[in-house]
Design a protein around this motif. Structure first.
Motif, short mmCIF file in Angstrom:
data_model
loop_
_atom_site.label_atom_id
_atom_site.label_comp_id
_atom_site.label_asym_id
_atom_site.label_seq_id
_atom_site.Cartn_x
_atom_site.Cartn_y
_atom_site.Cartn_z
N VAL A 149 0.85 -1.19 0.00
CA VAL A 149 0.00 0.00 0.00
C VAL A 149 0.88 1.24 0.00
O VAL A 149 1.85 1.34 0.77
CB VAL A 149 -0.93 0.01 1.24
CG1 VAL A 149 -1.82 1.25 1.22
CG2 VAL A 149 -1.77 -1.25 1.29
N HIS A 150 0.55 2.21 -0.85
CA HIS A 150 1.25 3.49 -0.91
C HIS A 150 0.65 4.41 0.16
O HIS A 150 -0.52 4.76 0.11
CB HIS A 150 1.09 4.08 -2.31
CG HIS A 150 1.88 5.34 -2.53
ND1 HIS A 150 1.77 6.09 -3.66
CD2 HIS A 150 2.80 5.96 -1.75
CE1 HIS A 150 2.56 7.13 -3.58
NE2 HIS A 150 3.20 7.06 -2.43
N TRP A 151 1.49 4.82 1.15
CA TRP A 151 1.01 5.56 2.33
C TRP A 151 1.71 6.92 2.39
O TRP A 151 2.93 6.99 2.44
CB TRP A 151 1.32 4.74 3.59
CG TRP A 151 0.44 5.06 4.77
CD1 TRP A 151 0.66 6.03 5.71
CD2 TRP A 151 -0.76 4.41 5.15
NE1 TRP A 151 -0.33 6.02 6.64
CE2 TRP A 151 -1.23 5.02 6.32
CE3 TRP A 151 -1.50 3.35 4.60
CZ2 TRP A 151 -2.39 4.62 6.97
CZ3 TRP A 151 -2.65 2.96 5.25
CH2 TRP A 151 -3.09 3.59 6.42
N SER A 152 0.91 7.97 2.37
CA SER A 152 1.48 9.32 2.44
C SER A 152 1.51 9.80 3.89
O SER A 152 1.06 9.09 4.79
CB SER A 152 0.67 10.29 1.59
OG SER A 152 -0.60 10.50 2.18
N MET B 77 -4.91 8.52 -1.97
CA MET B 77 -6.26 8.47 -2.52
C MET B 77 -6.21 8.55 -4.05
O MET B 77 -5.36 9.22 -4.62
CB MET B 77 -7.10 9.61 -1.96
CG MET B 77 -7.11 9.70 -0.43
SD MET B 77 -7.81 8.21 0.34
CE MET B 77 -9.55 8.47 -0.02
N LYS B 78 -7.15 7.88 -4.69
CA LYS B 78 -7.29 7.94 -6.14
C LYS B 78 -8.78 7.96 -6.47
O LYS B 78 -9.50 7.04 -6.11
CB LYS B 78 -6.60 6.72 -6.78
CG LYS B 78 -6.44 6.83 -8.28
CD LYS B 78 -5.60 5.67 -8.82
CE LYS B 78 -5.36 5.84 -10.31
NZ LYS B 78 -4.53 4.73 -10.85
N ASP B 79 -9.22 9.04 -7.13
CA ASP B 79 -10.64 9.22 -7.44
C ASP B 79 -11.50 9.16 -6.19
O ASP B 79 -12.60 8.57 -6.17
CB ASP B 79 -11.12 8.17 -8.45
CG ASP B 79 -10.38 8.25 -9.78
OD1 ASP B 79 -10.00 9.38 -10.16
OD2 ASP B 79 -10.18 7.20 -10.42
N GLY B 80 -10.99 9.75 -5.11
CA GLY B 80 -11.74 9.82 -3.87
C GLY B 80 -11.72 8.56 -3.03
O GLY B 80 -12.33 8.49 -1.96
N LYS B 81 -11.00 7.52 -3.51
CA LYS B 81 -10.92 6.26 -2.77
C LYS B 81 -9.47 5.91 -2.49
O LYS B 81 -8.56 6.37 -3.19
CB LYS B 81 -11.56 5.12 -3.58
CG LYS B 81 -13.04 5.30 -3.87
CD LYS B 81 -13.54 4.13 -4.70
CE LYS B 81 -15.01 4.31 -5.06
NZ LYS B 81 -15.49 3.19 -5.91
N ALA B 82 -9.27 5.13 -1.44
CA ALA B 82 -7.91 4.67 -1.13
C ALA B 82 -7.39 3.84 -2.30
O ALA B 82 -8.12 3.02 -2.87
CB ALA B 82 -7.90 3.84 0.15
N GLU B 83 -6.14 4.08 -2.70
CA GLU B 83 -5.55 3.37 -3.83
C GLU B 83 -5.51 1.87 -3.57
O GLU B 83 -5.22 1.42 -2.45
CB GLU B 83 -4.12 3.89 -4.05
CG GLU B 83 -3.49 3.45 -5.35
CD GLU B 83 -2.12 4.11 -5.54
OE1 GLU B 83 -2.00 4.94 -6.45
OE2 GLU B 83 -1.20 3.78 -4.77
N GLU B 84 -5.85 1.10 -4.60
CA GLU B 84 -5.86 -0.37 -4.47
C GLU B 84 -4.45 -0.89 -4.17
O GLU B 84 -3.49 -0.46 -4.80
CB GLU B 84 -6.36 -1.02 -5.76
CG GLU B 84 -7.85 -0.89 -6.00
CD GLU B 84 -8.66 -1.73 -5.03
OE1 GLU B 84 -8.24 -2.86 -4.73
OE2 GLU B 84 -9.70 -1.23 -4.55
N PRO B 85 -4.32 -1.80 -3.21
CA PRO B 85 -2.98 -2.36 -2.94
C PRO B 85 -2.50 -3.23 -4.09
O PRO B 85 -3.31 -3.83 -4.82
CB PRO B 85 -3.21 -3.20 -1.68
CG PRO B 85 -4.66 -3.54 -1.69
CD PRO B 85 -5.35 -2.37 -2.34
N LYS B 86 -1.19 -3.28 -4.29
CA LYS B 86 -0.61 -4.19 -5.28
C LYS B 86 -0.34 -5.52 -4.58
O LYS B 86 0.40 -5.59 -3.61
CB LYS B 86 0.69 -3.61 -5.84
CG LYS B 86 0.47 -2.36 -6.68
CD LYS B 86 1.78 -1.78 -7.17
CE LYS B 86 1.53 -0.51 -7.99
NZ LYS B 86 2.79 0.16 -8.39
N VAL B 87 -0.98 -6.56 -5.10
CA VAL B 87 -0.94 -7.86 -4.44
C VAL B 87 -0.09 -8.83 -5.27
O VAL B 87 -0.26 -8.94 -6.48
CB VAL B 87 -2.37 -8.44 -4.26
CG1 VAL B 87 -2.30 -9.81 -3.60
CG2 VAL B 87 -3.23 -7.49 -3.45
#
Length: 526
Positions: A392-395, A401-411
């Motif tokens: 997960v990318h954490w600031s 956030m991306k388009d108002g939602k938390a960015e999808e984790p890379k699995v």
């Protein structure tokens, strides 16, 4: 001198001819094996190369780009067949595949020297593509020369047997590439292999090419070509005679659409797509996949010679068409069984079998951000182990956030198999390799027998390399794309969607081959 060479060969006893042809096969096969090794190292390391030469922000796109670059080497092979085939029919078989060997070796070595994407940006994939194209051109000239050379030394009643030794080199090259990668991985830490160790298999090729070059340098020209050249019967324009002559061009098309096209997709399904499927669709640990593939290839390789020998007895067509038919019918059940063999729903989690950790690392390009990795290991009672990383990318203010939602984790997911499942998968891949040996073992003799000496190198090389380079070489990228599309569309058996490509191509080829190919093996002394 060449006339004397032909007469001397004709006057040899069968025992002397056998000794001669073994030396011919050794020299030809060693060089061809090394060229296949060079060519397939790229495919064997496709997952690693995707992270080195392409942008890392989209792993799926990077992997598809790597497969496309891999395929580019196949697509250009017919041009190599035309260029070097022409030279081979004018100058001679021997000198042409000396040149192809050197081009392949230096191109492979240089791929191992190219800086990564992070260092030189888009120049990295551009340089890789250029060298990959050179590899394809070289291989386009190599195979036709080696197969023609060995066939023209062979006794007529053993041509399928002798040329089948050349057929083993493609699988042996893939096998050796896997072994070299495994040895390199086991000799280095995971971090060392990722940083620079992946380059070692590319560098090693330059040593093998040097040895093969000096062996090939001492070879004599094939007796049939030597005779044709001494009598002034070689072609002045092989391209025009091969493809401008309607009668001969008909046989070129028949060789392609009635044999080489189906053989090409079955070859790459049984070896490269099987490997890609195990790694990318089934998420099996890459080192286990290498061991698994190497074992199946080692078990299957002797059958190239067996089916080549058998084709001398019962004909090439019967064996090749049977191989295509059985593969068409068996692929979906085999791949369904492969995929379901790692089904965890019926497995039991071991006591204290779940371990979860969390680590953080500073983002490479954004100093104020972090990459949080949630690592989970699940061990099952039968010995299966599943590792799963969610990044997960954490600031500084929370999740990005991306388009108002938390960015999808890379699995990313990796499965380590238990012994029973591993051997079951070895068996399923081995069956596919048997299909490969049935269509590939006899095809060199079959193609050589279709064309006269004066234009043989050119005429047989083009259909072979279109069948393998275009139809076969595109298979990993096309099949991976179809699987991705099937998964996105929510198909229940999305993991089988990639098989429609080889099944469709092989079915068309089987139909044409059954109707138009001759059953009887041909004479090549013309």
């Amino acid at each position: 001198m060449s006339e004397q060479h032909h007469d001397a060969y004709d006057n040899m006893t069968d025992k002397q001819k056998n000794r001669t042809i073994w030396s011919v096969i050794t020299a030809s096969s060693l060089g061809t094996l090394i060229e296949w090794y060079d060519f397939y190292i790229f495919g064997s390391l496709a997952i690693v190369l995707a992270t080195k030469f392409f942008p890392a922000d989209n792993p799926t796109a990077a992997f598809l780009s790597t497969l496309a670059t891999f395929a580019a080497g196949f697509v250009v092979r017919p041009f190599g067949a035309l260029f070097f085939g022409r030279l081979g029919d004018i100058i001679g078989r021997k000198y042409t595949f000396l040149v192809t060997l050197l081009i392949m070796g230096f191109s492979t070595f240089l791929i191992g020297c190219i800086p990564g994407y992070e260092t030189i940006g888009f120049m990295a994939p551009v340089l890789v593509l250029i060298l990959r194209l050179l590899q394809g051109l070289a291989l386009g000239g190599e195979y036709g020369g080696a197969a023609t050379y060995v066939a023209e030394y062979s006794q007529p009643h053993r041509r399928g047997y002798w040329t089948s030794w050349i057929q083993t080199t493609a699988t042996a090259g893939l096998f050796i590439s896997l072994i070299v990668i495994l040895i390199t991985k086991n000799s280095l830490s995971a971090a060392e292999f990722d940083a620079w160790g992946w380059r070692v298999p590319f560098w090693i090729s330059i040593l093998m090419v040097g040895v093969s070059y000096f062996i090939r340098k001492n070879m004599k020209e094939s007796p049939l070509f030597a005779k044709a050249k001494s009598e002034g019967k070689t072609s002045k324009n092989p391209l025009k005679e091969s493809f401008g002559n309607k009668f001969n061009f008909k046989f070129v098309l028949l060789a392609l659409f009635g044999a080489a096209m189906g053989q090409g997709v079955i070859w790459y399904t049984g070896q490269f797509y099987a490997m890609s499927f195990l790694q990318k669709v089934m998420n099996i640990d890459s080192m286990q996949v290498d061991y698994l593939m190497a074992t199946a290839l080692l078990m299957g390789t002797p059958f190239f010679v067996f089916f080549g020998w058998l084709s001398d007895k019962i004909g090439r067509k019967a064996i090749m068409m049977t191989g295509m038919l059985v593969a068409i019918l068996a692929y979906r059940p085999i791949y369904d069984s492969m995929y379901k063999s790692v089904n965890i729903e019926a497995k039991t989690v071991a006591e204290n079998g779940i371990k979860e950790t969390r680590t953080a690392a500073i983002h490479k390009t954004i100093a104020t951000d972090s990459l949080i990795t949630f690592h989970k290991e699940t061990a099952y009672t039968d010995g299966t182990l599943i590792k799963k990383d969610s990044i997960v990318h954490w600031s500084a203010t929370g999740p990005v956030m991306k388009d108002g939602k938390a960015e999808e984790p890379k699995v990313s997911k990796s499965i380590t198999l238990n012994s029973d499942t591993r051997w079951y998968l070895v068996f399923l891949v081995f069956i596919q390799v048997i299909f490969v040996t049935m269509v590939y073992g006899p095809i060199a003799a079959f193609l050589v027998e279709m064309f006269p000496v004066r234009i043989r190198y050119t005429s047989m090389s083009l259909p072979y390399h279109i069948g393998n380079g275009v139809f076969g070489g595109l298979l990993p990228a096309v099949a991976t794309y179809l699987v991705t599309q099937g998964k996105d569309a929510g198909h229940a058996t999305w993991y089988l969607e990639g098989l429609w490509y080889p099944i469709g191509v092989a079915a068309v080829c089987l139909l044409i081959g059954l109707i138009y190919l001759k059953n009887k093996n041909q004479n090549i002394h013309d």
